[in-house]
Structure formats: structure tokens, C-alpha cells
Design a protein around this motif. Structure first.
Motif, PDB file in Angstrom:
ATOM      1  N   ILE A  24       0.833  -1.075  -0.088  1.00  0.00           N
ATOM      2  CA  ILE A  24       0.045  -0.037   0.034  1.00  0.00           C
ATOM      3  C   ILE A  24       1.035   1.527  -0.085  1.00  0.00           C
ATOM      4  O   ILE A  24       0.282   2.416   0.178  1.00  0.00           O
ATOM      5  CB  ILE A  24      -1.011  -0.060   1.314  1.00  0.00           C
ATOM      6  CG1 ILE A  24      -0.271  -0.181   2.362  1.00  0.00           C
ATOM      7  CG2 ILE A  24      -2.060  -1.093   0.954  1.00  0.00           C
ATOM      8  CD1 ILE A  24      -0.942   0.020   3.707  1.00  0.00           C
ATOM      9  N   GLN A  25       2.272   1.173  -0.389  1.00  0.00           N
ATOM     10  CA  GLN A  25       3.052   2.151  -0.242  1.00  0.00           C
ATOM     11  C   GLN A  25       2.389   3.436  -1.282  1.00  0.00           C
ATOM     12  O   GLN A  25       1.987   3.003  -2.438  1.00  0.00           O
ATOM     13  CB  GLN A  25       4.222   2.035  -0.595  1.00  0.00           C
ATOM     14  CG  GLN A  25       5.121   0.969   0.311  1.00  0.00           C
ATOM     15  CD  GLN A  25       4.907  -0.231   0.117  1.00  0.00           C
ATOM     16  OE1 GLN A  25       3.846  -0.767  -0.566  1.00  0.00           O
ATOM     17  NE2 GLN A  25       5.701  -1.464   0.809  1.00  0.00           N
ATOM     18  N   ILE A  26       2.447   4.506  -1.038  1.00  0.00           N
ATOM     19  CA  ILE A  26       2.052   5.402  -2.040  1.00  0.00           C
ATOM     20  C   ILE A  26       2.638   5.525  -3.264  1.00  0.00           C
ATOM     21  O   ILE A  26       2.027   5.832  -4.365  1.00  0.00           O
ATOM     22  CB  ILE A  26       2.198   7.070  -1.326  1.00  0.00           C
ATOM     23  CG1 ILE A  26       1.254   7.204   0.070  1.00  0.00           C
ATOM     24  CG2 ILE A  26       1.939   7.880  -2.257  1.00  0.00           C
ATOM     25  CD1 ILE A  26      -0.013   6.888  -0.330  1.00  0.00           C
ATOM     26  N   TRP A  27       3.928   5.225  -3.387  1.00  0.00           N
ATOM     27  CA  TRP A  27       4.626   5.421  -4.564  1.00  0.00           C
ATOM     28  C   TRP A  27       4.132   4.315  -5.246  1.00  0.00           C
ATOM     29  O   TRP A  27       4.089   4.509  -6.667  1.00  0.00           O
ATOM     30  CB  TRP A  27       6.303   5.269  -4.212  1.00  0.00           C
ATOM     31  CG  TRP A  27       6.856   3.838  -4.207  1.00  0.00           C
ATOM     32  CD1 TRP A  27       7.111   3.394  -2.643  1.00  0.00           C
ATOM     33  CD2 TRP A  27       7.075   2.627  -4.882  1.00  0.00           C
ATOM     34  NE1 TRP A  27       7.372   2.089  -2.840  1.00  0.00           N
ATOM     35  CE2 TRP A  27       7.356   1.566  -4.016  1.00  0.00           C
ATOM     36  CE3 TRP A  27       6.803   2.374  -6.056  1.00  0.00           C
ATOM     37  CZ2 TRP A  27       7.663   0.326  -4.456  1.00  0.00           C
ATOM     38  CZ3 TRP A  27       7.172   1.170  -6.848  1.00  0.00           C
ATOM     39  CH2 TRP A  27       7.567   0.029  -5.844  1.00  0.00           C
ATOM     40  N   ARG A  28       3.641   3.176  -4.949  1.00  0.00           N
ATOM     41  CA  ARG A  28       3.058   2.214  -5.741  1.00  0.00           C
ATOM     42  C   ARG A  28       1.809   2.549  -6.225  1.00  0.00           C
ATOM     43  O   ARG A  28       1.509   2.224  -7.491  1.00  0.00           O
ATOM     44  CB  ARG A  28       2.934   0.903  -5.039  1.00  0.00           C
ATOM     45  CG  ARG A  28       4.147  -0.054  -4.491  1.00  0.00           C
ATOM     46  CD  ARG A  28       3.776  -1.128  -3.742  1.00  0.00           C
ATOM     47  NE  ARG A  28       4.899  -1.903  -3.226  1.00  0.00           N
ATOM     48  CZ  ARG A  28       5.700  -2.610  -3.688  1.00  0.00           C
ATOM     49  NH1 ARG A  28       5.330  -3.159  -4.906  1.00  0.00           N
ATOM     50  NH2 ARG A  28       6.667  -3.302  -3.264  1.00  0.00           N
ATOM     51  N   LEU A 180      -9.519   3.491  -4.146  1.00  0.00           N
ATOM     52  CA  LEU A 180     -10.258   3.365  -3.057  1.00  0.00           C
ATOM     53  C   LEU A 180      -9.556   2.096  -2.086  1.00  0.00           C
ATOM     54  O   LEU A 180      -9.492   2.468  -0.797  1.00  0.00           O
ATOM     55  CB  LEU A 180     -11.726   3.045  -3.196  1.00  0.00           C
ATOM     56  CG  LEU A 180     -12.514   3.165  -1.873  1.00  0.00           C
ATOM     57  CD1 LEU A 180     -12.510   4.363  -1.185  1.00  0.00           C
ATOM     58  CD2 LEU A 180     -13.930   2.539  -2.188  1.00  0.00           C
ATOM     59  N   GLN A 181      -9.392   1.019  -2.464  1.00  0.00           N
ATOM     60  CA  GLN A 181      -8.499   0.054  -1.745  1.00  0.00           C
ATOM     61  C   GLN A 181      -7.317   0.587  -1.336  1.00  0.00           C
ATOM     62  O   GLN A 181      -6.867   0.294  -0.060  1.00  0.00           O
ATOM     63  CB  GLN A 181      -8.614  -1.395  -2.456  1.00  0.00           C
ATOM     64  CG  GLN A 181      -9.772  -1.914  -2.680  1.00  0.00           C
ATOM     65  CD  GLN A 181      -9.629  -3.164  -3.448  1.00  0.00           C
ATOM     66  OE1 GLN A 181      -8.866  -3.242  -4.116  1.00  0.00           O
ATOM     67  NE2 GLN A 181     -10.625  -4.452  -3.060  1.00  0.00           N
ATOM     68  N   GLN A 182      -6.404   1.036  -2.249  1.00  0.00           N
ATOM     69  CA  GLN A 182      -5.153   1.419  -1.654  1.00  0.00           C
ATOM     70  C   GLN A 182      -5.138   2.701  -0.763  1.00  0.00           C
ATOM     71  O   GLN A 182      -4.313   2.715   0.164  1.00  0.00           O
ATOM     72  CB  GLN A 182      -4.416   1.749  -2.860  1.00  0.00           C
ATOM     73  CG  GLN A 182      -4.065   0.701  -4.191  1.00  0.00           C
ATOM     74  CD  GLN A 182      -3.152  -0.299  -3.515  1.00  0.00           C
ATOM     75  OE1 GLN A 182      -3.335  -1.473  -3.702  1.00  0.00           O
ATOM     76  NE2 GLN A 182      -2.055  -0.055  -3.078  1.00  0.00           N
TER      77      GLN A 182
END
Length: 314
Positions: A24-28, A180-182
Motif C-alpha cells: 500500500i506504499q504511496i509510490w506504488r 479506494l482500496q489502496q
């Protein structure tokens, strides 16, 4: 660096966003949404040029034929599905069906309910618009006429419904599933997991060339719709209800549409100035009807999935 893991309460009671763990990292997420749209635009270009080659014409002439233009636009949304499949496999190491939530399938009962509710909301919006002459006495007459022969339209109905189905699921899976999931797995704030993605969703509908100043109201309308669909998705724990609402709303265009929009499959078309103040009032009244319907549903619906009670991920 260790991967984030779901909080204990989420692990014990899977929420809609739980398939997003642990990546769930923001960069991903940012790289994922950029990649999805790059693939979408690449597929869009490919679809239009392939269509022009198949019809033995050039792209500009193909776009002059209304049913063909509308069909091509809907087909391009396959690019979203392809982009999602690649991003989920490569960046997040999870399957495409994880977008449907922990059950990994669409709740078709929720989908049917969403369709019925959307039809009711559209009927209410029509009734509200019928009242406009009482407070807008200079309302111009909107001429409506049959735009396709009945037999031609009947032949197009099933393919058109399939294309609408592909289109609405593409948008729902990108904005009300993937994003939404991330974001919900990573943040607790509704501003981040619902309002921000919905604003992006709304801005993608910004079309001042068609709507003039009303393009701002249309962005507001689609942003509100996006927020409502995000909350509905988390509270039901499945994409089915949001997809049903979206499908029925867009499928209405197959029966009746407004000239100058996605009108290629519409049996009846009405002509009105999309830049007029009356159109702006119409858009805002539809937004108000959606909000009232959502508030009524929210008061009566049981919260199958809480929307902000899980601890923020590390």
C-alpha cells in the motif's frame, strides 16, 4: 524495509480494502494510476486507428458517424481493464478479482438493487426538471425527436448495453476499487480515500467546449457522484451496488440522450443549449436529487463495512 501489514481488526474481519495489503506504499499507488492511464491512452489510440483501418476510412471521417463514434469511445475503456490487470500483477502482486473485495466476486444482488435505485433517482430527477418552468419562466422549449429507426435501435441495444457495462466497470474498478482500496488501506481520512479521488474523477469530465461555464457544475456533479459511490462501496463491502448505480444511469442514454453528448445509441434525442443557465440548473438539481437519495439510503442502510474505524496502516 518491512512490508506494511493490516491491523489486527482488519485481519480478523476482512474489509473491502483488505486485499490491498501489504503493498500500500504511496509510490506504488501513484505509479500504478499513472501506468493505468498511459495504457488507457495507448489503447484508445490503437482502437481508433484499428477502427479506421477496419472501416477503410480515416479517423476524422469515422468520428463523423455518431453510432460508430460512441461505440469507439466505449471500446477504449478496455484499456482500463488491461492497465489494471498489468498494474495489479506487476506492482501489487495480487489478482484482478481482488478488486471486488475479500469475496473476490461481484455481489449481483447489490448490483440489481443499485440498478433499481438509479432508475428511481433518474425518475425523481425528471420530475424535478418538470417543475423548472415554475421558477424559470423563460425556460426554452427543448425539442425531442427520434434519432434512429426503431429496427436499427433494437439491433444496437444489446451491443450498446455490453459496451456500457464494460465502460462503467472500468471506471468503477479504477476509482472505486483500485484507488479506494489502496488509499483506504493506507489512510483513515475521507478527504484522501473518497474526496480526492472523486475530485480527480470529476475533473476528467471537465469539458468547457461542450458545456461552457456549466462544465464546472458538471465536475461538481460527477465529484459528488464519486464520493457517494465510494461511501456506498465501503459500506456494502462490494463493488456491486456502485456498479449497478453507474450502469443504470449510463444505460439511460441508450433510450434518451441530449444531442452533443454520447448520443450515438439514443433512440430519442433532445436539443438544448448545454451552455445555458437552464442546463446549469438542471445539473445542480440532479446533484441535489442524488444527495437526497443518498442521505435517505444512509439513514436506513445497515453499515455492513464501517468506513473509518480501522487504525491507520504503518
Amino acid at each position: 524495509m518491512s512490508q506494511p501489514t493490516p491491523p489486527k481488526d482488519t485481519a480478523l474481519t476482512p474489509a473491502f480494502w483488505s486485499p490491498a495489503y501489504p503493498r500500500i506504499q504511496i509510490w506504488r499507488t501513484l505509479l500504478g494510476i499513472i501506468t493505468i492511464h498511459v495504457i488507457f491512452f495507448a489503447v484508445t489510440i490503437g482502437v481508433f486507428f484499428a477502427g479506421a483501418a477496419f472501416l477503410q476510412t480515416d479517423v476524422t471521417q469515422m468520428l463523423d458517424v455518431s453510432p460508430t463514434r460512441t461505440a469507439m469511445i466505449f471500446v477504449t475503456f478496455i484499456g482500463y481493464h488491461i492497465g489494471l490487470w498489468i498494474v495489479l500483477r506487476v506492482l501489487h502482486k495480487r489478482g484482478f478479482r481482488s478488486l471486488f473485495g475479500p469475496a473476490r466476486r461481484v455481489n449481483w444482488r447489490h448490483f440489481r438493487r443499485g440498478v433499481l435505485i438509479a432508475l428511481g433517482v433518474n425518475l425523481a430527477a425528471i420530475l424535478v426538471q418538470m417543475l423548472q418552468p415554475f421558477f424559470l419562466p423563460t425556460l426554452p422549449e427543448a425539442s425531442a425527436a427520434q434519432s434512429l429507426p426503431l429496427i436499427t435501435w433494437a439491433i444496437l441495444v444489446i451491443p450498446a448495453l455490453i459496451l456500457v457495462f464494460i465502460q462503467i466497470f472500468a471506471e468503477e474498478l479504477v476509482f472505486r476499487s483500485y484507488l479506494l482500496q489502496q488509499l483506504r488501506a493506507r489512510f483513515r481520512s475521507i478527504w484522501i480515500w473518497a474526496i480526492l479521488p472523486s475530485l480527480i474523477f470529476g475533473l476528467l469530465h471537465f469539458d468547457p467546449q461542450t458545456y461552457g461555464i456549466n462544465a464546472v457544475f458538471y465536475v461538481l456533479h460527477t465529484t459528488v457522484i464519486g464520493i457517494v459511490l465510494a461511501v456506498v462501496t465501503l459500506r456494502t463491502g462490494n463493488i456491486g451496488a456502485a456498479a449497478g448505480l453507474h450502469f443504470a444511469n449510463n444505460a439511460m442514454l441508450i433510450f434518451s440522450g441530449t444531442k452533443g453528448t454520447l448520443d450515438g445509441f439514443s433512440l430519442f434525442l433532445s436539443e438544448m443549449d448545454l451552455t445555458s443557465a437552464h442546463m446549469g440548473v438542471s445539473i445542480l438539481s440532479q446533484t441535489a436529487v442524488v444527495l437526497v437519495a443518498f442521505l435517505l439510503w444512509s439513514r436506513r442502510a445497515g453499515h455492513v463495512q464501517p468506513i473509518a474505524n480501522t487504525a491507520q496502516a504503518d
